[in-house]
Design a protein around this motif. Structure first.
Motif, short mmCIF file in Angstrom:
data_model
loop_
_atom_site.label_atom_id
_atom_site.label_comp_id
_atom_site.label_asym_id
_atom_site.label_seq_id
_atom_site.Cartn_x
_atom_site.Cartn_y
_atom_site.Cartn_z
N LEU A 20 42.79 20.09 31.80
CA LEU A 20 43.66 21.20 32.52
C LEU A 20 45.03 20.97 32.14
O LEU A 20 45.69 19.98 32.42
CB LEU A 20 43.17 21.11 33.95
N ALA A 23 46.25 25.13 35.32
CA ALA A 23 45.09 26.10 35.59
C ALA A 23 45.49 26.85 37.19
O ALA A 23 45.67 26.10 37.96
CB ALA A 23 43.80 25.69 35.36
N GLY A 37 34.77 30.96 30.42
CA GLY A 37 35.61 30.47 29.77
C GLY A 37 34.90 29.89 28.40
O GLY A 37 33.48 29.27 28.71
N LYS A 43 36.34 24.71 32.93
CA LYS A 43 35.83 25.30 34.21
C LYS A 43 35.41 24.39 35.25
O LYS A 43 35.34 24.45 36.34
CB LYS A 43 34.77 26.27 33.75
N THR A 210 37.89 35.43 36.60
CA THR A 210 39.14 34.60 35.81
C THR A 210 38.57 34.18 34.87
O THR A 210 37.56 33.57 34.85
CB THR A 210 39.63 33.55 36.89
N MET A 212 39.26 31.15 31.58
CA MET A 212 40.32 30.13 31.21
C MET A 212 40.13 29.89 29.78
O MET A 212 38.87 30.27 29.01
CB MET A 212 39.81 28.80 32.13
N ARG A 216 43.81 26.26 30.26
CA ARG A 216 44.93 27.29 31.09
C ARG A 216 44.04 28.54 31.45
O ARG A 216 43.09 29.02 30.96
CB ARG A 216 45.77 27.66 30.19
N THR A 217 44.63 29.10 32.47
CA THR A 217 43.96 30.31 33.08
C THR A 217 44.73 31.59 32.07
O THR A 217 46.19 31.90 32.16
CB THR A 217 44.52 30.83 34.68
N ASP A 220 44.06 36.00 35.26
CA ASP A 220 44.00 35.67 36.74
C ASP A 220 43.48 36.41 37.70
O ASP A 220 44.04 37.46 37.95
CB ASP A 220 45.39 35.24 36.90
#
Ligand SMILES: Nc1ncnc2c1ncn2[C@@H]1O[C@H](COP(=O)(O)OP(=O)(O)OP(=O)(O)O)[C@@H](O)[C@H]1O
Ligand SMILES: [Mg+2]
Length: 500
Positions: A20, A23, A37, A43, A210, A212, A216-217, A220
């Motif tokens: 991550l 995130a 994602g 996730k 959401t 990813m 990263r997101t 959002d």
């Protein structure tokens, strides 16, 4: 609606590997929030931080408006957070009811076995799940274990419920029941996170989504109502998704695999095989549809030589198939089992060893001991590149791979070298869209090389899309195979249920 959870700029590394990289995720009371994602996007890691399995290296974690940091899963559970795990957290040697009592007796306030049994029966009826409380978990099929994992978390009464791919091994009806319940729980004021690769479920059951990508997101908390399957897919991969290769026109080839009235005993809680007859020609995909637990696992075991036939014959290229797994593999059979961690991979062994082991078959016993690390690392590096296994080095133990990446490792091993028969049991389970397309393309490519492919799946869409002929498995029997052009989908669906 007020905020149940806020995760901001969360970072997490495992050794030198960053899972991550900042995130963000917010969850409101009263919503079902889909988290999407590609495989390895982060996730499960992000939700494992919320549920106390991992601690974040950096970032903000707030639950119910207060700063929170859970030292372990029990602390998170006390705060009302429950997670249905992708890699189930069940105790194998214990029974169904023992697992439930162990995990939720305190939270549910059960005083005795009777209270636990009653609560279990009520929830099972609500969900339409059939599970015997006395079954031992390590003897159960994967779809039954999934049901237990779901019930365990629901019975513990979490207010914040995280579902990590809860429907990947369930049938359409069971999945609808589980997702319907998630909606109900949200309507009653709880908060639900739904991790899934099934975009239809995202659009049908979630309020917000959401996405990813690589830790990263990228989207959002967008309103699900404004999204389409295409826009979600694009956000996940960050490029145009791969186009699926069209079905090759079937050329009649030699029959490679043939079963003649094959019978076998049942597994612990399954059904036996009852006079199964089928044939698969080189260059075709025979799809076997059916509700899980109707003999599919036994069929796979009988084909690869783990389960002995009590009656009937199995022929490979018109000769009797040799007994035993090693001989079957040498006779050209490859298999992608449904339970990749239980039956396919050695979790504690490195990627390199997992790939190398089958190649040692057929070598003289003394030669099996001389394995060079460089050779194994090379195998692993090639597999990582070709199959896009993310987040791993040759020496990484297989159990540390994300769900989808473990499946890719399994595929890399089974697609290596020459083979003439491929048995694929739910080969795209837990894979993201790009990986699903690449597996499907590989199945078709195997076909083009005249491999005989047996595709066993509970996903009727997948069967219809890939197969040249389809048969339905139910209660240990197999219906007559029909050419795909002549199949009536409704009738296949009814056959699956009727015979059940
Ligand atoms: N305990 C661990 N040790 C080392 N690496 C890990 C560990 N857990 C996760 N990772 C790595 O972190 C990355 C993110 O994994 P994660 O399981 O969160 O992905 P995911 O989005 O859930 O993917 P999938 O859809 O395949 O389940 C992956 O590269 C994975 O290999
Ligand atoms: Mg995951």
């Amino acid at each position: 609606m007020s905020e149940a959870v806020k995760l901001e700029a969360i970072e997490k590394s495992f050794g030198s590997r960053s899972a991550l990289l900042g995130a963000d995720f917010t969850l409101r009371w009263g919503e079902v929030h889909a988290l999407l994602g590609e495989n390895g996007a982060g996730k499960s890691t992000l939700m494992n931080i919320l549920s106390g399995f991992y601690t974040a290296d950096a970032g903000v974690l707030e639950v119910g408006g207060q700063g929170a940091r859970y030292a372990n899963p029990a602390a998170a559970a006390d705060a009302g957070i429950g997670m249905i795990h992708q890699h189930f957290k069940l105790v194998g040697p214990l029974t169904v009811i023992e697992n439930l009592r162990l995990a939720c007796a305190r939270a549910a306030g059960w005083k005795n076995q009777g209270a636990a049994l009653q609560a279990m029966a009520e929830l099972a009826a609500q969900l339409g799940f059939h599970l015997n409380p006395k079954w031992r978990v390590d003897e159960m099929e994967i779809s039954d274990r999934q049901k237990l994992e779901i019930m365990k978390v629901l019975l513990a009464g979490a207010r914040i419920l995280i579902m990590d791919e809860p429907t990947a091994v369930l049938t359409e009806v069971e999945a609808k029941a589980a997702l319907g319940l998630a909606r109900q729980l949200a309507q009653s004021g709880r908060a639900v996170v739904l991790i899934t690769h099934k975009l239809r479920d995202v659009l049908g059951y979630s309020d917000r989504v959401t996405v990813m990508r690589a830790g990263r997101t990228v989207i959002d908390a967008a309103d699900s109502a404004g999204m389409t399957a295409q826009s979600l897919a694009l956000a996940m991969v960050g490029e145009q998704p791969v186009v699926v290769a069209p079905r090759a026109s079937a050329r009649p080839q030699r029959e490679i695999l043939r079963l003649i009235r094959l019978s076998a005993a049942a597994s612990a809680h399954g059904v036996g095989l009852r006079e199964i007859s089928l044939d698969v020609r080189g260059g075709e995909i025979l799809g076997i549809a059916g509700v899980g637990g109707n003999g599919q696992a036994e069929l796979v075991e009988a084909l690869i030589g783990i389960r002995r036939a009590t009656h009937g014959k199995m022929l490979i290229n018109e000769s009797l198939a040799p007994p035993g797994t090693e001989a079957r593999r040498e006779a050209g059979i490859r298999c992608i089992p449904a339970d990749r961690m239980g039956m396919g991979l050695f979790g504690e062994l490195s990627l390199g060893l997992n790939l190398a082991l089958p190649r040692l078959l057929g070598k003289k016993p003394e030669r099996r001991w001389w394995v060079r690390n460089g050779w194994m690392d090379g195998l692993a590096r090639a597999a990582i590149t070709e199959f896009e296994v993310a987040g791993a080095a040759p020496q990484t133990p297989a159990r540390l791979l994300s769900g989808g990446n473990a499946q890719k490792l399994m595929l890399a091993r089974e697609f290596a070298g020459h083979f003439s028969i491929l048995i694929a049991h739910s080969p795209t389970r837990g894979l993201d869209i790009r990986a699903v397309h690449s597996v499907q393309a590989r199945l078709r490519a195997a076909c083009a090389r005249h491999v005989a492919v047996l595709l066993i799946s509970e996903d009727l869409d997948e069967i219809m899309e890939l197969s040249d002929r389809v048969a339905v498995m139910s209660r240990g029997r197999l219906s007559e195979a029909e050419a795909i052009g002549q199949v009536d989908r409704g009738r296949i669906g009814r056959l699956m249920l009727e015979m059940h």
